[in-house]
Design a protein around this motif. Sequence first.
Motif: not given
Length: 262
Positions: A249-250, A156-157, A78-82
């Motif tokens: 991003p969701t 911004f979120c 889901l992101g940081y792991d890649l």
Amino acid sequence: VENIIIHRTGQEWYERIIKTFRDWLGGRIQRELIYNKFYYNALKKVRPQIVHIYFGAPGLLLYREIRKLNLPLIVSFLGYDLSQLTTALGEDVYIRNGLFQNGQLFTVDGNTAKERLIALGCPPEKVYLLRVGLDLKKYKYKIREKNNVKPVKILFCGRFVGKKGLLIAIKSIAEVIDRGYKIIFTIIGYGPLKEKALELVEKLNIKQNIKFLGMLKQNQFIEQCYENHFLIAPSQTDVITGDTETGIPTVILQAHATGMPV
């Protein structure tokens, strides 16, 4: 839904787990971690038909315990792991430690993530594109009409980390204000760049135009979508950690679901 057991780690768990990995993979602590034993005993008791792990890091920690129980394993990246994790531990971290060889299926939420996972050594036939979905019944679509309302309210979120581009957003807002536009910029989130963000707002002399709301619940974020005119999500690759977005991003999907321009 009944019969679901949830174990949730802290908000900054990913930073601690990277440090743990450095020690673990470097052989400085035993592989038989309390973490592993806890989940092994839990899985042995529950005896699920399938184990689904979110993020590659916990997958690396736990796949051996799952294999001992002869359970099928699905891991969602889901992101940081890649990006951040492989920058810290090496591009071959998943191959070197056997995750791709022992998992049955690996999901990603976008084509960029799919290409990245395959580049890291995951067999293409094991990669499944699983899009992020929303329950649209929870959102009221409101058409936004162009008008001359002032000030323009921008939202911004996200986490206050490099890849979310918060500092870029603040600088951009300051430039627009300098051109004479009336702007209110509302910021939702938390993270390690909070102090830098506050200092930048002070330095650019736009404190009166900025609202920091901190962490909000999902329904509160949706309320802000209706109260603001549009959302900005200036994602980038963090030049220090290598962390980057690998899917949409969701918050972008949620904003669109309310009818909010992004």
